[in-house]
Motif scaffolding. Structure first.
Motif, PDB file in Angstrom:
ATOM      1  N   VAL A  42       0.846  -1.193   0.000  1.00 12.79           N
ATOM      2  CA  VAL A  42       0.000   0.000   0.000  1.00 12.79           C
ATOM      3  C   VAL A  42       0.883   1.245   0.000  1.00 12.79           C
ATOM      4  N   PRO A  43       0.617   2.193  -0.890  1.00 12.05           N
ATOM      5  CA  PRO A  43       1.453   3.411  -0.936  1.00 12.05           C
ATOM      6  C   PRO A  43       1.352   4.235   0.338  1.00 12.05           C
ATOM      7  N   VAL A  44       2.463   4.843   0.701  1.00 11.96           N
ATOM      8  CA  VAL A  44       2.515   5.802   1.807  1.00 11.96           C
ATOM      9  C   VAL A  44       3.118   7.086   1.256  1.00 11.96           C
ATOM     10  N   ASN A  45       2.375   8.171   1.334  1.00 11.40           N
ATOM     11  CA  ASN A  45       2.830   9.456   0.784  1.00 11.40           C
ATOM     12  C   ASN A  45       3.214   9.322  -0.689  1.00 11.40           C
ATOM     13  N   ARG A  46       2.368   8.638  -1.444  1.00 11.70           N
ATOM     14  CA  ARG A  46       2.565   8.447  -2.888  1.00 11.70           C
ATOM     15  C   ARG A  46       3.839   7.677  -3.207  1.00 11.70           C
ATOM     16  N   ARG A  47       4.277   6.839  -2.277  1.00  8.57           N
ATOM     17  CA  ARG A  47       5.450   6.005  -2.511  1.00  8.57           C
ATOM     18  C   ARG A  47       5.105   4.542  -2.256  1.00  8.57           C
ATOM     19  N   LEU A  48       5.604   3.684  -3.123  1.00  7.36           N
ATOM     20  CA  LEU A  48       5.496   2.248  -2.924  1.00  7.36           C
ATOM     21  C   LEU A  48       6.831   1.713  -2.430  1.00  7.36           C
ATOM     22  N   ASN A  49       6.757   0.617  -1.695  1.00  7.00           N
ATOM     23  CA  ASN A  49       7.989  -0.042  -1.260  1.00  7.00           C
ATOM     24  C   ASN A  49       8.614  -0.795  -2.433  1.00  7.00           C
ATOM     25  N   ARG A  50       9.842  -1.204  -2.249  1.00  6.64           N
ATOM     26  CA  ARG A  50      10.621  -1.825  -3.312  1.00  6.64           C
ATOM     27  C   ARG A  50       9.960  -3.071  -3.894  1.00  6.64           C
ATOM     28  N   PHE A  51      10.214  -3.301  -5.159  1.00  5.72           N
ATOM     29  CA  PHE A  51       9.852  -4.536  -5.853  1.00  5.72           C
ATOM     30  C   PHE A  51       8.380  -4.917  -5.627  1.00  5.72           C
ATOM     31  N   PHE A  52       7.502  -3.990  -5.974  1.00  8.89           N
ATOM     32  CA  PHE A  52       6.065  -4.179  -5.766  1.00  8.89           C
ATOM     33  C   PHE A  52       5.573  -5.486  -6.383  1.00  8.89           C
ATOM     34  N   SER A  53       5.958  -5.767  -7.632  1.00 11.86           N
ATOM     35  CA  SER A  53       5.452  -6.967  -8.310  1.00 11.86           C
ATOM     36  C   SER A  53       5.954  -8.241  -7.655  1.00 11.86           C
ATOM     37  N   GLN A  54       7.211  -8.251  -7.226  1.00 13.56           N
ATOM     38  CA  GLN A  54       7.747  -9.408  -6.529  1.00 13.56           C
ATOM     39  C   GLN A  54       6.994  -9.637  -5.222  1.00 13.56           C
ATOM     40  N   THR A  55       6.742  -8.571  -4.477  1.00 13.43           N
ATOM     41  CA  THR A  55       6.010  -8.672  -3.220  1.00 13.43           C
ATOM     42  C   THR A  55       4.587  -9.170  -3.463  1.00 13.43           C
ATOM     43  N   ARG A  56       3.975  -8.660  -4.511  1.00 20.54           N
ATOM     44  CA  ARG A  56       2.608  -9.069  -4.847  1.00 20.54           C
ATOM     45  C   ARG A  56       2.557 -10.554  -5.177  1.00 20.54           C
ATOM     46  N   GLN A  57       3.542 -11.037  -5.913  1.00 23.91           N
ATOM     47  CA  GLN A  57       3.580 -12.453  -6.247  1.00 23.91           C
ATOM     48  C   GLN A  57       3.888 -13.302  -5.021  1.00 23.91           C
ATOM     49  N   PHE A  58       4.752 -12.807  -4.153  1.00 22.06           N
ATOM     50  CA  PHE A  58       5.093 -13.565  -2.940  1.00 22.06           C
ATOM     51  C   PHE A  58       3.831 -13.832  -2.109  1.00 22.06           C
ATOM     52  N   PHE A  59       3.016 -12.815  -1.898  1.00 23.27           N
ATOM     53  CA  PHE A  59       1.841 -12.960  -1.040  1.00 23.27           C
ATOM     54  C   PHE A  59       0.636 -13.563  -1.759  1.00 23.27           C
ATOM     55  N   GLY A  60       0.645 -13.581  -3.082  1.00 23.50           N
ATOM     56  CA  GLY A  60      -0.416 -14.231  -3.835  1.00 23.50           C
ATOM     57  C   GLY A  60      -1.795 -13.689  -3.501  1.00 23.50           C
ATOM     58  N   PRO A  61      -2.778 -14.575  -3.205  1.00 22.72           N
ATOM     59  CA  PRO A  61      -4.141 -14.122  -2.909  1.00 22.72           C
ATOM     60  C   PRO A  61      -4.213 -13.142  -1.748  1.00 22.72           C
ATOM     61  N   LEU A  62      -3.309 -13.260  -0.773  1.00 19.76           N
ATOM     62  CA  LEU A  62      -3.298 -12.319   0.342  1.00 19.76           C
ATOM     63  C   LEU A  62      -3.008 -10.902  -0.150  1.00 19.76           C
ATOM     64  N   ALA A  63      -2.119 -10.808  -1.127  1.00 22.58           N
ATOM     65  CA  ALA A  63      -1.799  -9.499  -1.692  1.00 22.58           C
ATOM     66  C   ALA A  63      -3.013  -8.888  -2.372  1.00 22.58           C
ATOM     67  N   GLU A  64      -3.741  -9.707  -3.129  1.00 22.42           N
ATOM     68  CA  GLU A  64      -4.907  -9.191  -3.831  1.00 22.42           C
ATOM     69  C   GLU A  64      -5.971  -8.713  -2.843  1.00 22.42           C
ATOM     70  N   GLN A  65      -6.122  -9.440  -1.757  1.00 26.77           N
ATOM     71  CA  GLN A  65      -7.102  -9.032  -0.750  1.00 26.77           C
ATOM     72  C   GLN A  65      -6.672  -7.732  -0.075  1.00 26.77           C
ATOM     73  N   ALA A  66      -5.377  -7.625   0.235  1.00 31.10           N
ATOM     74  CA  ALA A  66      -4.872  -6.401   0.872  1.00 31.10           C
ATOM     75  C   ALA A  66      -5.025  -5.199  -0.049  1.00 31.10           C
ATOM     76  N   LEU A  67      -4.751  -5.393  -1.333  1.00 27.97           N
ATOM     77  CA  LEU A  67      -4.880  -4.286  -2.284  1.00 27.97           C
ATOM     78  C   LEU A  67      -6.338  -3.886  -2.465  1.00 27.97           C
ATOM     79  N   ARG A  68      -7.235  -4.864  -2.555  1.00 24.65           N
ATOM     80  CA  ARG A  68      -8.656  -4.529  -2.698  1.00 24.65           C
ATOM     81  C   ARG A  68      -9.160  -3.726  -1.506  1.00 24.65           C
ATOM     82  N   GLN A  69      -8.638  -4.040  -0.308  1.00 23.51           N
ATOM     83  CA  GLN A  69      -9.095  -3.362   0.893  1.00 23.51           C
ATOM     84  C   GLN A  69      -8.486  -1.977   1.056  1.00 23.51           C
TER      85      GLN A  69
END
Length: 241
Positions: free
Chosen positions: A208-235
C-alpha cells in the motif's frame, strides 16, 4: 514490472516542445540535451510511478542512487516521440554519478541505461511499462531472478525474455537485492504465521502506498503474497489491483 498509468501531459514546456517535434536522431539528442525543464518533469514521472523505477521497481533513492528520464521508445529510433509524455518514464540510475560509480566497481548497468536498451530496441517484442498488462509477463523467484511467467504462450514468452535481457533485469546487482528482499519477506511471513498475526496486514505494509510512494519490488512482493496481496490491495489500494 508494474504498469504505469500516465497522468497529465507533462506540463506546458514539454507540450510546447512536442508541438514541433524533432525529425532526426541528431536533432532529438541536441534538443533534449537543451531542454531545461527536466527537474519538474521528473517530479511528475516519479509521482505517477510511486517513486519506483519504471523497469526494475527499485526505489533508487533508497539505495543512494538517482533516476534519469527514460525514452521508452529510444529517441534515436523515433525522434518525433522525444517530447511525447506518453513515451517518457523515470528509470533508475542517474546519467552522471551513478553510471560512473557502477562502472568503477564493475557493476552491470540495467534498465534504461543497459547496453541492449541503449542500442536498437525492437518495440514489437519489447514489453513496455506503459502496457496495461505488462505485469503478467514476468515472474520473480526466491533466488532473485526475473523470469517469463509460466502462463504465457510462446510468443509472449519470447517477448518477456527479450525484455529481461535487453534491460538486464537479471544483473547481479538486482538479483542480489531481490533475493535479500524475498528472504526478508519469507522471514516475516513465517513469524506472523507462527504467532497468528495478520498476514493480510503484513502484505499491506509493503503493497500500500505511503505518501505516494510504494515499497521496493512491488510486483515481486505481490507475487510472494499471492491471494493475500490481492485481498490487501482490494481493501486498501484498489486502484493498484
Amino acid at each position: 514490472m508494474r504498469p504505469i498509468a500516465k497522468q497529465g501531459d507533462g506540463g506546458h514546456f514539454l507540450c510546447q516542445s512536442h508541438a514541433n517535434p524533432p525529425q532526426t536522431a541528431g536533432e532529438a539528442s541536441s534538443r533534449w540535451r537543451g531542454f531545461a525543464h527536466k527537474p519538474s518533469l521528473m517530479e511528475s514521472l516519479l509521482d505517477e510511478q510511486y517513486h519506483l523505477c519504471c523497469y526494475s521497481e527499485l526505489p533508487a533513492d533508497q539505495e543512494g542512487l538517482g533516476f534519469h528520464i527514460e525514452h521508452v521508445e529510444n529517441k534515436s529510433q523515433n525522434p518525433p516521440r522525444t517530447f511525447d509524455y506518453a513515451n517518457l518514464a523515470a528509470s533508475a540510475l542517474a546519467s552522471e554519478n551513478d553510471l560512473r560509480a557502477f562502472k568503477a566497481r564493475g557493476d552491470e548497468l540495467f534498465g534504461g541505461h543497459a547496453p541492449g536498451k541503449q542500442a536498437a530496441c525492437d518495440m514489437v517484442r519489447f514489453v513496455s511499462c506503459h502496457q496495461a498488462d505488462c505485469h503478467r509477463f514476468f515472474a520473480y523467484v526466491s533466488d532473485g531472478r526475473a523470469l517469463p511467467a509460466k502462463a504465457l504462450d510462446a510468443r509472449e514468452t519470447d517477448r518477456a525474455q527479450y525484455t529481461i535481457d535487453i534491460l538486464n533485469l537479471n544483473s547481479p546487482y538486482l538479483v542480489t537485492l531481490r533475493r535479500k528482499w524475498w528472504d526478508e519477506l519469507d522471514e516475516l511471513f513465517q513469524e506472523h504465521a507462527e504467532k497468528g498475526w495478520s498476514l493480510i496486514d503484513l502484505a499491506a505494509i509493503d503493497l500500500v502506498p505511503v505518501n505516494r510512494r510504494l515499497n521496493r519490488f512491488f510486483s515481486q512482493t505481490r507475487q510472494f503474497f499471492g491471494p493475500l496481496a490481492e485481498q490487501a490491495l482490494r481493501q486498501h489500494a484498489a486502484r493498484l489491483v
